[in-house]
Design an enzyme around this catalytic site. Structure first.
Site, PDB file in Angstrom:
ATOM      1  N   ARG A 159       0.831  -1.203   0.000  1.00  0.00           N
ATOM      2  CA  ARG A 159       0.000   0.000   0.000  1.00  0.00           C
ATOM      3  C   ARG A 159       0.869   1.258   0.000  1.00  0.00           C
ATOM      4  O   ARG A 159       0.388   2.342   0.305  1.00  0.00           O
ATOM      5  CB  ARG A 159      -0.933  -0.021   1.204  1.00  0.00           C
ATOM      6  CG  ARG A 159      -1.957  -1.147   1.167  1.00  0.00           C
ATOM      7  CD  ARG A 159      -2.967  -1.031   2.301  1.00  0.00           C
ATOM      8  NE  ARG A 159      -2.352  -1.316   3.593  1.00  0.00           N
ATOM      9  CZ  ARG A 159      -2.311  -2.527   4.165  1.00  0.00           C
ATOM     10  NH1 ARG A 159      -2.838  -3.569   3.535  1.00  0.00           N
ATOM     11  NH2 ARG A 159      -1.760  -2.703   5.352  1.00  0.00           N
ATOM     12  N   ARG A 160       2.127   1.081  -0.345  1.00  0.00           N
ATOM     13  CA  ARG A 160       3.079   2.198  -0.305  1.00  0.00           C
ATOM     14  C   ARG A 160       3.629   2.539  -1.688  1.00  0.00           C
ATOM     15  O   ARG A 160       4.694   3.134  -1.804  1.00  0.00           O
ATOM     16  CB  ARG A 160       4.229   1.842   0.639  1.00  0.00           C
ATOM     17  CG  ARG A 160       3.756   1.517   2.050  1.00  0.00           C
ATOM     18  CD  ARG A 160       4.898   1.047   2.940  1.00  0.00           C
ATOM     19  NE  ARG A 160       4.421   0.690   4.274  1.00  0.00           N
ATOM     20  CZ  ARG A 160       5.197   0.226   5.251  1.00  0.00           C
ATOM     21  NH1 ARG A 160       6.498   0.051   5.028  1.00  0.00           N
ATOM     22  NH2 ARG A 160       4.679  -0.064   6.428  1.00  0.00           N
ATOM     23  N   CYS A 179       1.509  20.747  -9.938  1.00  0.00           N
ATOM     24  CA  CYS A 179       0.039  20.714  -9.959  1.00  0.00           C
ATOM     25  C   CYS A 179      -0.449  19.277  -9.808  1.00  0.00           C
ATOM     26  O   CYS A 179      -1.241  18.978  -8.922  1.00  0.00           O
ATOM     27  CB  CYS A 179      -0.486  21.330 -11.251  1.00  0.00           C
ATOM     28  SG  CYS A 179      -0.105  23.079 -11.435  1.00  0.00           S
ATOM     29  N   ARG A 200      -3.534  18.999  -7.173  1.00  0.00           N
ATOM     30  CA  ARG A 200      -3.929  20.049  -6.227  1.00  0.00           C
ATOM     31  C   ARG A 200      -4.575  21.227  -6.935  1.00  0.00           C
ATOM     32  O   ARG A 200      -5.448  21.904  -6.387  1.00  0.00           O
ATOM     33  CB  ARG A 200      -2.727  20.550  -5.439  1.00  0.00           C
ATOM     34  CG  ARG A 200      -1.708  21.282  -6.291  1.00  0.00           C
ATOM     35  CD  ARG A 200      -0.740  22.155  -5.526  1.00  0.00           C
ATOM     36  NE  ARG A 200       0.141  22.810  -6.487  1.00  0.00           N
ATOM     37  CZ  ARG A 200      -0.089  23.989  -7.042  1.00  0.00           C
ATOM     38  NH1 ARG A 200      -1.192  24.680  -6.730  1.00  0.00           N
ATOM     39  NH2 ARG A 200       0.754  24.506  -7.915  1.00  0.00           N
ATOM     40  N   ASN A 211      -3.175  15.943 -18.603  1.00  0.00           N
ATOM     41  CA  ASN A 211      -2.914  15.097 -17.442  1.00  0.00           C
ATOM     42  C   ASN A 211      -3.533  13.715 -17.613  1.00  0.00           C
ATOM     43  O   ASN A 211      -2.910  12.705 -17.257  1.00  0.00           O
ATOM     44  CB  ASN A 211      -3.441  15.757 -16.177  1.00  0.00           C
ATOM     45  CG  ASN A 211      -2.760  17.075 -15.867  1.00  0.00           C
ATOM     46  OD1 ASN A 211      -3.426  18.079 -15.653  1.00  0.00           O
ATOM     47  ND2 ASN A 211      -1.436  17.094 -15.856  1.00  0.00           N
ATOM     48  N   TYR A 243     -10.286  29.452 -16.022  1.00  0.00           N
ATOM     49  CA  TYR A 243      -9.906  30.860 -16.078  1.00  0.00           C
ATOM     50  C   TYR A 243     -11.024  31.650 -16.752  1.00  0.00           C
ATOM     51  O   TYR A 243     -11.743  31.127 -17.611  1.00  0.00           O
ATOM     52  CB  TYR A 243      -8.580  31.022 -16.821  1.00  0.00           C
ATOM     53  CG  TYR A 243      -7.402  30.592 -15.987  1.00  0.00           C
ATOM     54  CD1 TYR A 243      -6.887  31.431 -15.002  1.00  0.00           C
ATOM     55  CD2 TYR A 243      -6.835  29.333 -16.141  1.00  0.00           C
ATOM     56  CE1 TYR A 243      -5.823  31.024 -14.204  1.00  0.00           C
ATOM     57  CE2 TYR A 243      -5.768  28.921 -15.349  1.00  0.00           C
ATOM     58  CZ  TYR A 243      -5.276  29.770 -14.382  1.00  0.00           C
ATOM     59  OH  TYR A 243      -4.237  29.366 -13.585  1.00  0.00           O
TER      60      TYR A 243
END
Length: 298
Positions: A159-160, A179, A200, A211, A243
Site C-alpha cells: 500500500r506504499r 500541480c 492540487r 494530465n 480561467y
C-alpha cells in the site's frame, strides 16, 4: 452506457454554473470548485484522450517521458517541438533582463545556445528532479520511480506504491510548483494496475486533458514493466478551475457530443522504464472534434 467523457463535461458545466469566482495568482481570475473525482477504465485498451476537442496527445506523452528522464531544462522539450513550458522561463528572462524578446526567438536561442539554455532554460527542481532525484535530509538522492517499479514487481500487494513532487524546501526554486502532485498505484488480485492521481490545482480547460493522457501513458508503461494489465485510472482534483478567459471555450466544448475513446498500445517493451520513446506509443481510432484555442495563464 453513458460515455465516460461526460464526467469531464459535467465537471466543466458545474464549474461554469456553480464555481466560486475570484482573482487568482495570475491576475486573470478563475471560477472554481474544490474537490472532484473522475474514473476511467483502461482495461479494454481505451484511454481518456478527450474527443470533444483535439488533444495533442503526443505532446503530453513527450512531456511525461521528459519527466521520467529527471531533466528540468526546456531545451530537450523544445528539440521535440514541445513548447508548453516556455512561458515561465521566458517571463523570467524578460523580467530580469528587460529584453522584450519574442517567444520564438527565445526558444530558438535555448535550442541553439547551450550556455543560454543553461542560464535561462532551466525550470528549477520541478517534477523530474523530484521523481528521480529527491534530495533527502541525509544528503542522498532518492529515485521514487525506480523504487515504485521495483515494488510493483516484488511486492504488488504493498500500500506504499506512490511518488510525489511536493518538496517544501525546494518549492520556491521551482518555475511552477507541482500541480499533478501525487500518483498512487494499486494492484488487484487479478493483476490489474490501478492508478490514483491527485492534482492540487487543475486548469480544467487546458491542463486536465494533458494530465489524463499523460497519466494513462505512464500507467501503460508501468503495467508493462511489471507484467500487469492496466485497470482503472482515477483522477482527483483539488482546486478545479476555469480561467475567466476560458469560459466561452468551455461552453463550446460542452455543446459537443463525445466520440469513442481511442486505444493506446505500446509497440515494444524496453528493458526498463527509462527506455521508452514516443515512437513506442500507437494510438488508433482517434477522431476528435476540432481543437479549441485558449491562452495559458502564467
Amino acid at each position: 452506457m453513458r460515455h465516460p467523457e461526460h464526467q469531464y463535461l459535467d465537471l466543466l458545466a458545474q464549474v461554469l454554473e456553480k464555481g466560486d469566482q475570484r482573482i487568482d495568482r495570475t491576475g486573470v481570475g478563475t471560477r472554481a470548485l474544490f474537490g472532484a473525482m473522475i474514473r476511467f477504465d483502461l482495461s479494454d485498451g481505451r484511454v481518456p484522450i478527450l474527443t470533444t476537442k483535439r488533444v495533442y496527445w503526443k505532446t503530453a506523452v513527450k512531456e511525461m517521458l521528459w519527466f521520467l528522464t529527471g531533466q528540468t531544462n526546456i531545451q530537450a522539450l523544445l528539440k521535440e517541438n514541445v513548447r508548453i513550458w516556455s512561458d515561465w522561463p521566458l517571463a523570467r528572462y524578460r523580467k530580469e533582463t528587460g529584453d522584450s524578446i519574442s517567444q520564438e526567438d527565445f526558444e530558438k536561442r535555448v535550442v541553439e545556445d547551450n550556455a543560454f539554455a543553461t542560464r535561462w532554460g532551466d525550470l528549477g527542481p520541478v517534477y523530474g528532479k523530484q521523481w528521480r532525484r529527491w534530495l533527502g535530509a541525509d544528503g542522498r538522492e532518492y529515485d521514487q520511480i525506480a523504487e515504485l517499479v521495483q515494488t510493483l514487481k516484488s511486492n504488488p500487494a504493498s500500500r506504499r506504491m506512490l511518488f510525489h513532487a511536493w518538496n517544501p524546501p525546494e518549492l520556491g526554486a521551482m518555475a511552477l510548483p507541482p500541480c499533478h502532485m501525487v500518483y498512487q498505484y494499486h494492484v488487484t488480485s487479478s493483476g490489474k494496475l490501478n492508478c490514483i492521481l491527485y492534482q492540487r490545482s487543475c486548469d480544467l480547460l487546458l491542463g486536465a486533458a494533458f494530465n489524463y493522457a499523460a497519466a494513462s501513458a505512464l500507467q501503460l508503461m508501468l503495467a508493462q514493466q511489471a507484467d500487469l494489465t492496466p485497470g482503472e485510472f482515477i483522477w482527483f482534483g483539488g482546486d478545479v478551475h476555469l480561467y475567466l478567459n476560458h469560459l466561452d471555450q468551455a461552453r463550446e466544448q460542452i455543446s459537443r457530443a463525445p466520440r469513442p475513446f481511442p486505444t493506446m498500445r505500446l509497440t515494444r517493451r524496453p528493458d526498463s522504464i527509462d527506455g521508452y520513446r514516443i515512437s513506442d506509443f500507437e494510438v488508433d481510432g482517434y477522431e476528435p472534434h476540432a481543437a479549441i484555442k485558449a491562452d495559458v495563464a502564467v
